[in-house]
Design an enzyme around this catalytic site. Sequence first.
Site, short mmCIF file in Angstrom:
data_model
loop_
_atom_site.label_atom_id
_atom_site.label_comp_id
_atom_site.label_asym_id
_atom_site.label_seq_id
_atom_site.Cartn_x
_atom_site.Cartn_y
_atom_site.Cartn_z
N LYS A 36 0.86 -1.25 -0.23
CA LYS A 36 -0.09 0.17 -0.09
C LYS A 36 0.95 1.13 -0.05
O LYS A 36 1.99 1.14 0.29
CB LYS A 36 -0.83 0.03 1.19
CG LYS A 36 -0.22 0.08 2.65
CD LYS A 36 -1.11 0.24 3.93
CE LYS A 36 -0.48 0.27 5.06
NZ LYS A 36 -0.63 -0.73 6.06
N ARG A 139 -10.49 0.87 14.69
CA ARG A 139 -10.68 1.79 13.56
C ARG A 139 -11.80 1.17 12.68
O ARG A 139 -13.01 1.66 12.78
CB ARG A 139 -9.29 1.54 12.72
CG ARG A 139 -8.11 2.20 13.43
CD ARG A 139 -7.08 2.49 12.35
NE ARG A 139 -6.75 1.30 11.62
CZ ARG A 139 -5.54 1.10 11.08
NH1 ARG A 139 -4.60 2.00 10.84
NH2 ARG A 139 -5.30 -0.03 10.36
N TYR A 271 18.09 30.63 7.66
CA TYR A 271 17.11 31.31 8.49
C TYR A 271 17.05 31.24 9.97
O TYR A 271 17.25 30.36 10.39
CB TYR A 271 15.62 31.00 8.16
CG TYR A 271 15.33 31.08 6.63
CD1 TYR A 271 15.03 32.23 5.95
CD2 TYR A 271 15.06 30.09 5.75
CE1 TYR A 271 14.78 32.47 4.58
CE2 TYR A 271 14.84 30.05 4.34
CZ TYR A 271 14.78 31.25 3.61
OH TYR A 271 14.34 31.45 2.37
N MET A 319 13.42 25.17 2.21
CA MET A 319 12.50 24.50 1.23
C MET A 319 13.22 23.67 0.31
O MET A 319 12.60 22.54 0.00
CB MET A 319 11.73 25.61 0.50
CG MET A 319 10.51 25.11 -0.27
SD MET A 319 9.35 26.01 -1.12
CE MET A 319 8.67 27.26 0.10
C1 LIG Z 1 0.04 -1.79 6.73
C2 LIG Z 1 -0.85 -2.97 6.87
C3 LIG Z 1 -0.13 -4.19 7.59
C4 LIG Z 1 1.56 -4.17 7.43
O1 LIG Z 1 1.87 -3.86 8.74
P1 LIG Z 1 3.53 -3.81 8.95
O2 LIG Z 1 3.72 -3.19 10.32
O3 LIG Z 1 4.04 -2.83 7.83
O4 LIG Z 1 4.15 -5.12 8.87
C5 LIG Z 1 -0.87 -5.45 7.67
N1 LIG Z 1 -1.94 -5.30 7.60
C6 LIG Z 1 -2.81 -4.28 7.39
C7 LIG Z 1 -4.33 -4.45 7.37
C8 LIG Z 1 -2.05 -2.98 6.95
O5 LIG Z 1 -2.76 -1.98 6.89
#
Ligand SMILES: *Cc1c(COP(=O)(O)O)cnc(C)c1O
Length: 387
Positions: A36, A139, A271, A319
Amino acid sequence: MSIAYNKLQVIIDLDAICHNWQLLNQRSGNAIAVVKSDAYGHGLVETSRALAEAGATTFAVGTVEEALELRQSGVLDPAAHRVISLLGPIDDWEYATLAEHRILPFIGNFAQLSKLAENTARLDAPLPISLKFDTGMSRLGFTLETIGQLLAVLDNAPGLLPVMVSSHLATGDEPGNTAYVTRQSSDFLDILTKLSTAGYRVEANLANSGAILAHPDTHHDSQRAGIAMYGTNPFLGTPWEAKGQGLRQAMSVSAPVLDVHTLKQGQCVSYGCTYTAPQDMRIAIIGAGYADCYSRLLTNHASLCLHGTQVPIIGRVCMQMVAVDLRPLDEVGAKQAQVGDSAWLLGGTGDGYVTADQLAAWWGTITYEVFCLLGMNKKQFIQGDIS
Ligand SMILES: *Cc1c(COP(=O)(O)O)cnc(C)c1O
């Protein structure tokens, strides 16, 4: 889409990612590759292609749009490789696209479920889905309390075929919080029992990276591997550090030296004049800044790798630029910095190699965020025997 106007170069070592996936797959039997958010900044399509060649068969992205991009990239075999959308459908058009593109959605609430049931009622074959349960993250997901209602809805949804059941651990990477893992794991087992009693045969997965490495008792039919696949040991600096050994960081990020000059004693840099030279000293200006996702929080607070040596940031991160103190190069007798040299925000060479954990600590965050943010810059991929 990456940040267009800058000189940063993100280098992704696809062999490292494949090596890490293989290690996790061996530990857990059946590791789903979590890709993802552009594979945690490592590049969705290229990472998935390499992992598919290495033997991964299931890929988990976030949105349905990401899943579609992965399917349409053509790097996966539509028949052999599964693509999961962890967020499931959100906008209307996403519901309609799941079946055609063979996207397996996580479904975690009743509104989503009924909408999907409507959308799939007239399909020739039912749509495979994964039932997402909340066992402690609070969640998304159905719960032990709502499972009866869920089963009733499923009974009247011939267009939906549950093939997977999932839940997510809140403390899988915390050696000090195993009690919470145990509680979530036991609720998950209750859920599995209820589903199997109701006649559902589903592939179960609960473990993330931390649990793959440290909690074999949470392993089910498959596990979901994320951060460890990108080379981070979730247990670094804890008593469980050895459990995550052998992982290789895959991301490096360089930026060019734009200028080298002397900062005279008493002169300040950048800055706000937050750094004043204690003596005459050589400094370099590097072409990376917060617009490149190199956070301003790193002001006076991080080092870059230059010629195999770590050189500290002095003054505020701007920046598109940041200044570093070159004195450490003299101390170790390293080559002098010159305009055009590569400075490494992440990775690098020799003793000066910047690990993702180091950078995350300086930044005040976790490696996940470091990868996702720096990964927004232009990427170059290396694989195979490149010397
Ligand atoms: C991102 C995610 C993972 C992976 O978790 P890691 O800690 O990066 O191994 C597993 N399951 C779900 C539902 C996730 O959203």
